[in-house]
Design an enzyme around this catalytic site. Sequence first.
Site, mmCIF file in Angstrom:
data_model
loop_
_atom_site.group_PDB
_atom_site.id
_atom_site.type_symbol
_atom_site.label_atom_id
_atom_site.label_comp_id
_atom_site.label_asym_id
_atom_site.label_seq_id
_atom_site.Cartn_x
_atom_site.Cartn_y
_atom_site.Cartn_z
ATOM 1 N N ASP A 31 -0.034 -37.444 -48.188
ATOM 2 C CA ASP A 31 0.058 -37.934 -47.285
ATOM 3 C C ASP A 31 1.560 -37.694 -47.177
ATOM 4 O O ASP A 31 2.127 -37.720 -47.176
ATOM 5 C CB ASP A 31 -0.603 -39.512 -47.203
ATOM 6 C CG ASP A 31 -0.306 -40.083 -45.835
ATOM 7 O OD1 ASP A 31 0.505 -39.953 -44.818
ATOM 8 O OD2 ASP A 31 -1.416 -40.718 -45.280
ATOM 9 N N TYR A 147 -5.431 -34.528 -29.378
ATOM 10 C CA TYR A 147 -6.236 -35.155 -30.337
ATOM 11 C C TYR A 147 -7.667 -34.229 -30.057
ATOM 12 O O TYR A 147 -8.204 -34.645 -30.521
ATOM 13 C CB TYR A 147 -6.417 -36.577 -30.234
ATOM 14 C CG TYR A 147 -7.226 -37.084 -31.131
ATOM 15 C CD1 TYR A 147 -6.855 -36.778 -32.557
ATOM 16 C CD2 TYR A 147 -8.379 -37.434 -30.598
ATOM 17 C CE1 TYR A 147 -7.436 -37.693 -33.076
ATOM 18 C CE2 TYR A 147 -8.630 -38.685 -32.172
ATOM 19 C CZ TYR A 147 -8.245 -38.917 -33.287
ATOM 20 O OH TYR A 147 -9.144 -39.500 -34.300
#
Length: 312
Positions: A31, A147
């Site tokens: 991450d 997105y």
Amino acid sequence: MNAIVTGGAGFLGSHLCERLLKNGDYVYCIDNLITGSFENVKHLSGNIRFKFIQEDIISFNIENISIKPDIIFHLASPASPPDYMKFPLETLRVNSIGTDRCLSLAKKAGARFLFTSTSEVYGDPLVHPQKETYWGNVNPVGPRSVYDEGKRYGEALVMAYHRQYGLKTYLPRIFNTYGPRMRLNDGRVIPNFISQILSSKPLTIYGDGKQTRSFCYVDDLISAFLLLIETDYHLPVNLGNPEEFTIIELAEKMKKLSGADISIKFLDGLPDDPKQRKPDITLAKKILGWFPTIKLEEGLKKTLDYYIKVKK
Ligand code: UDP
């Protein structure tokens, strides 16, 4: 098994890492913390089967990881509307280049691959409820397009690897999901309402509040992921809770749950905000024998209790 979880320090990712560890797996959590937080996985860091790697998969050579993965869960992406509007290029890149890089590793390693797609691929749907066979109504240049189109491209890429190389790939399309560890300032409706309740502020409703959503508790969703990766089904599968509520109904429920005398404030509606969303989960029921078991009231209570405890 050895699992790589990109976006593992995000809301969904951290719950997935936790569940995999509980099942005895080895977890490599990658991450870059752009929207995730180490706090979400801090409680896992003492586990010898858990490794946290703070890297961006766009620049990090994922093939340098010392293990051969059996499965890659590619969750990395900003996911709430304010987040992906703040990080538009990062969102497009992680779902395109990032997905490609992870797929390439999966191909080399012979690993299974799961890409978290979204109900946003249906855009502002003209068909209700949404079945996997509906192709969507997406504005390709609107504020949500980074997105929506990023995830649509990601799906196309995953299917191309599957068709070209026979990779075992999985495409859950996730509908609104909630639970502990959502970032309270991530802008989504449930965390917004919770943070407003905790600070005794009015609950904000965008537009007339008649728009609908269907909310799935995170534990139900993670269970579905783990069932899906054991199947031979490689086309998209809707995962979510089909119980549909207007945003006004949600606000009323949360108000009641809080036990506080909180008012509701109506603000301007958002551009391209889908008017209704509800998954048709017939396919998931059929191939996974799965359906959500946690009712909205129960999940909201667990979530609110978590934040009340964290605040203390
Ligand atoms: N919403 C709202 N108040 C808020 C945040 C969101 O009324 O404080 C509305 C938003 O306009 C949308 C719905 O709640 O219609 C769900 O929004 P969210 O950002 O949680 O997720 P989305 O489903 O839009 O991705």
